[in-house]
Design an enzyme around this catalytic site. Structure first.
Site, PDB file in Angstrom:
ATOM      1  N   TYR A  88      31.480 -15.024  57.315  1.00  0.00           N
ATOM      2  CA  TYR A  88      30.939 -15.417  58.251  1.00  0.00           C
ATOM      3  C   TYR A  88      32.431 -16.335  58.420  1.00  0.00           C
ATOM      4  O   TYR A  88      32.216 -17.229  59.912  1.00  0.00           O
ATOM      5  CB  TYR A  88      29.781 -16.047  58.071  1.00  0.00           C
ATOM      6  CG  TYR A  88      28.641 -15.247  58.122  1.00  0.00           C
ATOM      7  CD1 TYR A  88      27.760 -14.373  57.447  1.00  0.00           C
ATOM      8  CD2 TYR A  88      27.414 -15.860  59.189  1.00  0.00           C
ATOM      9  CE1 TYR A  88      27.179 -13.490  57.492  1.00  0.00           C
ATOM     10  CE2 TYR A  88      26.133 -15.218  59.384  1.00  0.00           C
ATOM     11  CZ  TYR A  88      25.845 -14.219  58.521  1.00  0.00           C
ATOM     12  OH  TYR A  88      25.164 -13.498  59.390  1.00  0.00           O
ATOM     13  N   ASP A 110      22.412 -11.710  54.450  1.00  0.00           N
ATOM     14  CA  ASP A 110      21.137 -11.195  56.416  1.00  0.00           C
ATOM     15  C   ASP A 110      21.095 -10.427  56.548  1.00  0.00           C
ATOM     16  O   ASP A 110      19.793 -10.394  57.323  1.00  0.00           O
ATOM     17  CB  ASP A 110      23.018 -11.498  57.350  1.00  0.00           C
ATOM     18  CG  ASP A 110      22.205 -11.905  58.794  1.00  0.00           C
ATOM     19  OD1 ASP A 110      21.145 -12.285  58.983  1.00  0.00           O
ATOM     20  OD2 ASP A 110      22.875 -10.709  59.411  1.00  0.00           O
ATOM     21  N   LYS A 143      29.609  -3.900  47.978  1.00  0.00           N
ATOM     22  CA  LYS A 143      30.532  -2.525  47.873  1.00  0.00           C
ATOM     23  C   LYS A 143      31.407  -1.992  46.734  1.00  0.00           C
ATOM     24  O   LYS A 143      32.539  -2.455  47.423  1.00  0.00           O
ATOM     25  CB  LYS A 143      30.664  -2.334  49.717  1.00  0.00           C
ATOM     26  CG  LYS A 143      29.394  -1.906  50.373  1.00  0.00           C
ATOM     27  CD  LYS A 143      28.989  -1.208  50.133  1.00  0.00           C
ATOM     28  CE  LYS A 143      29.187   0.643  50.808  1.00  0.00           C
ATOM     29  NZ  LYS A 143      28.973   1.831  50.439  1.00  0.00           N
ATOM     30  N   ASP A 196      16.152  -9.506  56.376  1.00  0.00           N
ATOM     31  CA  ASP A 196      15.588  -8.975  57.387  1.00  0.00           C
ATOM     32  C   ASP A 196      14.670  -8.010  56.957  1.00  0.00           C
ATOM     33  O   ASP A 196      13.671  -7.621  57.490  1.00  0.00           O
ATOM     34  CB  ASP A 196      16.587  -8.631  58.826  1.00  0.00           C
ATOM     35  CG  ASP A 196      16.869  -9.807  59.614  1.00  0.00           C
ATOM     36  OD1 ASP A 196      16.764 -11.030  59.404  1.00  0.00           O
ATOM     37  OD2 ASP A 196      16.672 -10.030  60.803  1.00  0.00           O
ATOM     38  N   ASP A 254      23.725   0.053  50.491  1.00  0.00           N
ATOM     39  CA  ASP A 254      23.755   0.759  51.021  1.00  0.00           C
ATOM     40  C   ASP A 254      22.504   1.252  50.449  1.00  0.00           C
ATOM     41  O   ASP A 254      20.838   1.438  50.788  1.00  0.00           O
ATOM     42  CB  ASP A 254      24.033   1.999  51.140  1.00  0.00           C
ATOM     43  CG  ASP A 254      25.189   2.287  50.730  1.00  0.00           C
ATOM     44  OD1 ASP A 254      25.131   1.352  49.516  1.00  0.00           O
ATOM     45  OD2 ASP A 254      25.963   3.264  50.526  1.00  0.00           O
TER      46      ASP A 254
END
Ligand code: IPM
Ligand code: MG
Length: 367
Positions: free
Chosen positions: A142, A249, A193, A253, A225
């Site tokens: 970000y 982020d 990851k 959600d 993942d």
């Protein structure tokens, strides 16, 4: 009596509508609780761009730095799609997070009992769910440099973002993760990851090192993942999920939907403790929802639950926070539902009807 200063930043879209209901809750607490609140309001995001020519004005930032806590609605909307990136509504929010050094973003996904059947997952998978996503909020891709869209000498265009983490940034987040887990179910999943990214390898190394200082807490590493998949397969296996800015982020959600609606998920963003004080911003996880803005149908609960987090984390008003959460649970159990959580046969409540129901329930609980 103690007075707490609050800065309210409704922002854009449904931000205005949900913060209007929060204002009523704050007024109620002001007259009925052990503390008083002095409330200042200002604009952020697109509304601030329209008013000040920037999504976060210096004077707004100055107020955010001096008040005890900031409570926000949401930012963004198609109206500002063509504005330069550094002036877009989202940039205002990102600046605010960075300027207040709000590195620890707590996003609890709790399935409120009355809503277990409103989830897109089977009821038995989500009923009783209580997980906490801890998202790093002031670094990573970000904010990493270099970034941009450029044309090379040979005429080829390309875009780049940089994922970068300092050791200290991972370290301080992981300490928060273990401290939070110690007060919950003593389990931390550190998510990255490491199979693909250097920052993932580094993240895992530091998480392991910090974890060794908390022998009573179980630490498990998980690829992002796989975490996304596990969240929709068997979400109750998690307690605290600690992860970077971008994965956090996305995963939050995803976790939000487990609880019935994105309109239910609150958040707290906390800075480091300096001189006994911690900068704090409370905001719903949902966005400004331009598609339903202005219709009076948005769910104000994520914002009101964010204020409950504010009562708990910034003001140590645990009894009031419990009461507010109970009021919400009771209202939901009485089938007062905004359209996003209404099930068949329930006539959806408007945003303000939901606000009124909560005030009425607070009155009832108080008496
Ligand atoms: C969130 C939002 C923000 C983010 C946007 C509005 C910049 O999606 O808080 O999750 O990406 O952090
Ligand atoms: Mg998001």
């Amino acid at each position: 009596m103690t007075t707490h200063s609050l800065l309210l930043l409704p922002g854009d879209g449904i931000g205005y509508e949900v913060v209007a209901e929060l204002r009523r809750v704050i007024e109620w607490m002001d007259s009925n609780s052990s503390a008083q609140f002095s409330v200042t309001e200002d604009d952020i995001g697109g509304a601030a761009y329209d008013r000040y020519g920037t999504p976060l004005a210096d004077e707004t930032l100055a107020k955010a730095k001096t008040c005890d806590a900031v409570v926000m609605g949401s930012v963004g909307g198609p109206k500002w799609d063509d504005v330069e990136r550094h002036l877009r509504p989202e940039a205002g929010l990102l600046n605010l997070r960075k300027e207040l050094d709000l590195f620890a973003n707590l996003r609890p996904a709790t399935c409120r009992p009355a809503l277990a059947s409103a989830s897109s997952l089977r009821e038995e998978l989500v009923s009783g769910l209580d997980i906490l996503i801890l998202r790093e909020l002031t670094a990573g891709v970000y904010f990493g440099e270099p970034r941009g869209i450029e044309t090379l000498d040979d005429g080829r265009r390309r875009a780049l973002d940089t994922q970068v983490y300092f050791e200290s940034e991972i370290e301080r987040l992981m300490h928060v993760a273990f401290e939070l887990a110690a007060r919950r179910s003593s389990k931390v999943h550190s998510v990255e990851k490491a199979n693909v990214m250097e920052t993932g390898v580094f993240w895992r190394e530091i998480a392991t090192r910090v974890g060794s200082q908390y022998p009573a807490i179980e630490l498990e590493h998980m690829y992002a993942d796989n975490c996304a998949m596990q969240l929709v397969r068997a979400p109750k296996q998690f307690d605290v999920i600690a992860t970077d800015n971008l994965f956090g982020d996305i995963l939050s959600d995803c976790a939000a939907m487990l609880t019935g609606s994105l309109g239910m998920l609150p958040s707290a963003s906390l800075g480091p403790l300096t001189d006994g004080k911690r900068a704090a911003l409370y905001e719903p996880v949902h966005g400004s929802a331009p598609d339903i803005a202005g219709q009076g149908i948005a769910n104000p609960l994520a914002t009101i639950l964010s204020f409950a987090m504010c009562l708990r984390f910034s003001f140590a008003m645990n009894a009031e926070a419990d009461m507010l959460e109970s009021a919400i649970d009771n209202v939901l159990a009485n089938d007062v539902r905004t359209v996003d959580i209404a099930t068949t046969g329930i006539e959806p409540a408007s945003t303000s009807e939901m606000g009124s129901a909560i005030i009425a329930e607070l009155d009832r609980l108080k008496s």
